[in-house]
Structures are given as C-alpha cells and as structure tokens.
Design a protein around this motif. Structure first.
Motif, mmCIF file in Angstrom:
data_model
loop_
_atom_site.group_PDB
_atom_site.id
_atom_site.type_symbol
_atom_site.label_atom_id
_atom_site.label_comp_id
_atom_site.label_asym_id
_atom_site.label_seq_id
_atom_site.Cartn_x
_atom_site.Cartn_y
_atom_site.Cartn_z
ATOM 1 N N VAL A 170 36.967 27.121 -5.982
ATOM 2 C CA VAL A 170 37.886 27.958 -6.757
ATOM 3 C C VAL A 170 37.787 29.408 -6.278
ATOM 4 O O VAL A 170 38.799 30.096 -6.103
ATOM 5 C CB VAL A 170 37.570 27.838 -8.271
ATOM 6 C CG1 VAL A 170 38.388 28.850 -9.071
ATOM 7 C CG2 VAL A 170 37.848 26.411 -8.757
ATOM 8 N N GLU A 171 36.565 29.849 -6.022
ATOM 9 C CA GLU A 171 36.370 31.233 -5.561
ATOM 10 C C GLU A 171 37.043 31.464 -4.206
ATOM 11 O O GLU A 171 37.740 32.460 -4.008
ATOM 12 C CB GLU A 171 34.868 31.540 -5.495
ATOM 13 C CG GLU A 171 34.568 33.018 -5.332
ATOM 14 C CD GLU A 171 33.096 33.319 -5.628
ATOM 15 O OE1 GLU A 171 32.557 32.807 -6.633
ATOM 16 O OE2 GLU A 171 32.494 34.053 -4.834
ATOM 17 N N ARG A 174 40.849 31.493 -4.835
ATOM 18 C CA ARG A 174 41.278 32.721 -5.530
ATOM 19 C C ARG A 174 41.201 33.950 -4.624
ATOM 20 O O ARG A 174 42.004 34.871 -4.739
ATOM 21 C CB ARG A 174 40.420 32.962 -6.774
ATOM 22 C CG ARG A 174 40.646 31.954 -7.886
ATOM 23 C CD ARG A 174 41.966 32.198 -8.581
ATOM 24 N NE ARG A 174 42.129 31.294 -9.718
ATOM 25 C CZ ARG A 174 43.302 30.835 -10.142
ATOM 26 N NH1 ARG A 174 44.411 31.185 -9.526
ATOM 27 N NH2 ARG A 174 43.372 30.043 -11.175
#
Ligand SMILES: NC(=O)c1ccc[n+]([C@@H]2O[C@H](COP(=O)([O-])OP(=O)(O)OC[C@H]3O[C@@H](n4cnc5c(N)ncnc54)[C@H](O)[C@@H]3O)[C@@H](O)[C@H]2O)c1
Length: 271
Positions: A170-171, A174
């Motif tokens: 996710v990091e 994003r």
C-alpha cells in the motif's frame, strides 16, 4: 522471449529448498540471479546449477539479519549482475515448542530470522527499486494464516510477514513507486526444513497426533510427506518447484496489477 529476460533477482536462503528452486526457475525465465545464503557452499551450488544450464548467476554469503550486509548485497548485485528488480525474501527457520516452555531467546531468534529480515530486505529493495521498479516477494506460510500448536513463534513471525507485506504494498502504491509487494504462503513442502529446524514441534501433543506425523528414525526428524497426508486434501507434500512457479509469476509482468496480496500454494490445505 522468456518472461524475465533482462531482469536481475536476489533470492535469500537460496542454498536449499524453496529458495534454490526459486533461483533456478527465475533464471530459467531469463533473470540473472544473485543467490545468497548463510550456507556459502550451498549458495555456490545453486549458482553452478544455473550457470550449468546456460543461465547467469552469482553466489554470496548473507546473513539476512545483518542490517549492514543488505546494503553490501545490493551493491554487489549492481556490480556483478546489474541493479536488482526482483527480491525474494525466502530465508527462514522454524523453531517449534510449546509456549509455556518457549524461551525469549528462541522467540527473538525466530522473529529476527523470519521477520526482521523481511523488513530489512524490503527496505533495501524499495530504496534500490524506487525509480526503476520491481517486485518484492516475501515467503510467509500457511502458518501465517492460521495457528498451529507448538509453532507459536513461527506463526507470529509469518503472520507478521503477511501484514508487513500488505503495508509495504500500500505504501509503495500510495507513493507512486513502481514496486509490487506480495506474500507467498506455502503449505507442506518437501524441503530440508522439516529435518533440520522444526524441533520441539511435537512436544506435549497427544500421542496419536505425533504418531500420525510419523517421526522418522532419529530424534526430531519429521516427514513432510506424512504430515501432508494427514493435513492436505491433495494427499501429498508440495515440491519446491511448485512454489517457485508462483514466485516466477509474481516476479513477472504477468502479475502487473497484483500487489499486497497473499498467495497460497498448499494443495487445498487452507481451502
Ligand atoms: N518447507 C515448507 O513446508 C514451508 C512451508 C511454508 C513456508 N516455508 C518457508 O519457506 C522458506 C524456505 O524454506 P525451505 O522449506 O526451503 O527451508 P530450507 O531449510 O530448505 O531453506 C532455508 C534456507 O534459509 C537459509 N537461512 C536460514 N537462516 C538464514 C539467515 N539468517 N540468513 C540467510 N540464510 C538463512 C538456510 O541456510 C537454508 O538454506 C522459509 O521462509 C520457510 O519458513 C516452508
């Protein structure tokens, strides 16, 4: 053209079992492979297997718990083969034992080898791949999806790998980094891990369960095939190359929209 032509992969724990199979399969698809392990001779054997069949490989000694060594490994890879765009965080051990008897030292060792290493490797790979892109594949386990008696520390370490993988994916997404991060969850795979590290797994279990798992001659040796027969609907242990096929898929652009997911390869054990 092979799916990984021109790519460079680092595989940890590549001297044996799933790591060796992953290294060989990635190379067969065209990747150049840096095979690392604590076991220098084994890592060299893996590299020789690859070069012997026309692939490109290099071997290096690496303790995956050694923070400074990760920078050195990324640098060595750049020098010998080119910048890595695939990392398989595979090295691992299993320390069995009942929770009430388990030492804090063993708990910390289990976490260090199986979980700290995945953080260190993922961090190093994200730094290396942030501009050029890549795929990080973290080897968890079915033990990272459900609990097992006498495997509390191992389960906790592999559960940590599962969720850290999702957070990292996710990091990366994003941040707009072209890096995918996935976890692989093997079931019972026939590798030397069953003979060498799973000690104490049977302590305190009912006799019929121990018998079902058929301790082989020699203290604490466990038959993967016997455990698979008792626990796996397909009725057999998996082969390392059956896990490696999934790793190759996750390393390749065929999985370009797949990130942050847990991929189970277990003969329907978890189904
Ligand atoms: N075999 C299975 O049934 C199974 C099931 C689920 C998950 N896994 C996981 O798959 C991975 C590979 O296991 P395997 O079955 O091929 O085991 P294996 O014992 O055959 O291979 C593991 C390799 O990791 C290396 N290693 C151990 N500690 C290390 C360290 N600190 N630094 C560098 N290398 C180190 C060992 O030297 C060995 O070559 C592990 O993470 C394991 O937990 C295995």
């Amino acid at each position: 053209m092979a799916s990984l032509e021109g790519r460079v992969a680092i595989v940890t724990g590549a001297a044996s079992g799933i790591g060796r199979a992953a290294a060989v399969s990635l190379a067969a698809e065209g990747a150049s492979v840096l095979a690392t392990d604590l076991d220098e001779a084994g890592a060299k054997d893996t590299a020789t297997l690859i070069t012997g069949s026309g692939g490109t490989a290099h071997a290096a000694v690496q303790d995956v718990t050694d923070e400074a060594r990760w920078d050195a490994i990324m640098g060595l890879c750049r020098t010998e083969l080119g910048a890595a765009s695939i990392l398989v965080n595979n090295a691992g051990i299993a320390i069995g034992g009942a929770i009430m008897e388990f030492s804090l030292a063993d708990w910390k060792k289990q976490m260090s080898v199986n979980l700290d290493s995945v953080f260190l490797g993922t961090r190093a790979a994200m730094r290396e791949m942030q501009k050029t892109g890549g795929s990080i594949i973290n080897i968890s386990s079915v033990a990272g999806l459900r609990g097992s008696a006498n495997l509390g520390a191992y389960c906790a370490s592999k559960g940590g790998v599962r969720l850290f993988t999702k957070a990292a994916a996710v990091e990366c997404a994003r941040l707009g980094l072209p890096i995918r991060v996935n976890s692989v969850h093997p079931g019972i795979i026939d590798t030397p891990i069953w003979q060498k590290s799973i000690t104490g797994m049977m302590d305190g279990l009912p006799a019929e369960q121990v018998e079902a798992m058929q301790l082989q001659a020699g203290a604490n040796a466990i038959s993967a095939e016997a455990i698979a027969l008792a626990s796996t609907p397909m009725g057999r242990a998996g082969r390392p190359d059956e896990v490696a096929n999934l790793i190759v898929f996750l390393a390749s652009d065929a999985s370009s929209y797949i990130t942050g997911q847990e991929h189970v390869v277990d003969g329907a054990m978890m189904a």
